[in-house]
Design a protein around this motif. Structure first.
Motif, PDB file in Angstrom:
ATOM      1  N   GLY A  79      37.546  19.503  33.122  1.00 50.36           N
ATOM      2  CA  GLY A  79      38.675  18.753  32.583  1.00 50.36           C
ATOM      3  C   GLY A  79      39.980  19.053  33.302  1.00 50.36           C
ATOM      4  N   GLN A  80      40.069  20.223  33.935  1.00 48.69           N
ATOM      5  CA  GLN A  80      41.264  20.612  34.681  1.00 48.69           C
ATOM      6  C   GLN A  80      41.102  20.342  36.177  1.00 48.69           C
ATOM      7  OE1 GLN A  80      44.259  21.771  33.474  1.00 48.69           O
ATOM      8  NE2 GLN A  80      43.399  21.204  31.504  1.00 48.69           N
ATOM      9  N   ASP A  81      40.025  19.633  36.573  1.00 48.96           N
ATOM     10  CA  ASP A  81      39.757  19.294  37.974  1.00 48.96           C
ATOM     11  C   ASP A  81      39.700  20.549  38.846  1.00 48.96           C
ATOM     12  OD1 ASP A  81      39.143  17.464  39.955  1.00 48.96           O
ATOM     13  OD2 ASP A  81      41.227  17.162  40.534  1.00 48.96           O
ATOM     14  N   LEU A  82      38.995  21.578  38.343  1.00 49.02           N
ATOM     15  CA  LEU A  82      38.885  22.849  39.050  1.00 49.02           C
ATOM     16  C   LEU A  82      37.521  23.007  39.698  1.00 49.02           C
ATOM     17  CD1 LEU A  82      40.462  25.223  36.366  1.00 49.02           C
ATOM     18  CD2 LEU A  82      41.531  24.430  38.483  1.00 49.02           C
ATOM     19  N   SER A  83      37.492  23.796  40.748  1.00 53.55           N
ATOM     20  CA  SER A  83      36.248  24.198  41.399  1.00 53.55           C
ATOM     21  C   SER A  83      36.437  25.638  41.857  1.00 53.55           C
ATOM     22  CB  SER A  83      35.928  23.292  42.586  1.00 53.55           C
ATOM     23  OG  SER A  83      34.665  23.647  43.130  1.00 53.55           O
ATOM     24  N   ASN A  84      35.340  26.261  42.243  1.00 54.46           N
ATOM     25  CA  ASN A  84      35.352  27.654  42.681  1.00 54.46           C
ATOM     26  C   ASN A  84      35.950  28.554  41.601  1.00 54.46           C
ATOM     27  OD1 ASN A  84      34.610  26.182  44.924  1.00 54.46           O
ATOM     28  ND2 ASN A  84      35.615  27.536  46.353  1.00 54.46           N
TER      29      ASN A  84
END
Length: 195
Positions: A79-84
């Motif tokens: 939902g926060q457009d995060l990766s890694n």
């Protein structure tokens, strides 16, 4: 796509149960395993987690009812457009059952609090690269890498120096011609893995 700059922690209490979220930037599945191992805590009732690296995702409910812990944590990451990013949420049971809705709110809410505290940084794709040079060429290569703010590790061998680094596509495009010119075509970057 974004990641977080450093490890952050948040805590939440729900009906006498204590929840602690630890959000950690990670680059590989091995890094995830290392973090989970180093944060193993036998005093917790449950250690639930979720992570996302690129298109790869995993989550674990660690004995909580299916879908009440790992999925809400993963939903915060996506939902926060995060990766890694890995988020581990520890729970210490306080004696009062929360129900499935309460668990979803507690795990997701604690994970969300941690992410809100984190500094977001744009995720720039890098590749692991290696190169080999002679001792006489090392100073020029170190200078060029320094000018481009590329962190590297050097291993001294009998026949020269073996260098490993992580570079963006743009940095590779600048260093490779420099290296080929310096070594008169003898050496070029060897590209390993994408992160």
């Amino acid at each position: 796509m974004y990641t977080i700059a450093t490890i952050v922690n948040a805590e939440l209490e729900a009906k006498k149960s204590r929840f602690q979220a630890i959000a950690v930037p990670v680059k590989s599945e091995q890094a995830v395993k290392d973090v989970l191992q180093s944060h193993r805590d036998p005093t917790t009732t449950h250690q639930c987690w979720a992570w996302k690296i690129g298109h790869h995702v995993r989550f674990n409910d660690d004995g909580e009812p299916s879908g009440t812990a790992g999925r809400p944590i993963l939903a915060v990451i996506e939902g926060q457009d995060l990766s890694n990013v890995l988020i581990l949420v520890n729970r210490w049971y306080g004696g009062v059952k929360l129900g499935t809705g309460g668990l979803v709110r507690a795990y997701g809410g604690c994970a969300s609090q941690a992410i809100q505290l984190a500094q977001r940084v744009e995720l720039i794709a890098t590749q692991a690269v290696t190169l080999h040079c002679e001792f006489a060429e090392l100073a020029q290569i170190e200078y060029e890498l320094g000018q481009l703010e590329i962190a590297f590790q050097a291993e001294y061998l009998a026949d020269g120096v073996f260098i490993t680094a992580e570079m963006t596509e743009d940095q590779i495009g600048l260093i490779n011609p420099f290296l080929q010119n310096l070594t008169r075509g003898r050496e070029q970057l060897s590209i390993q893995d994408k992160f």
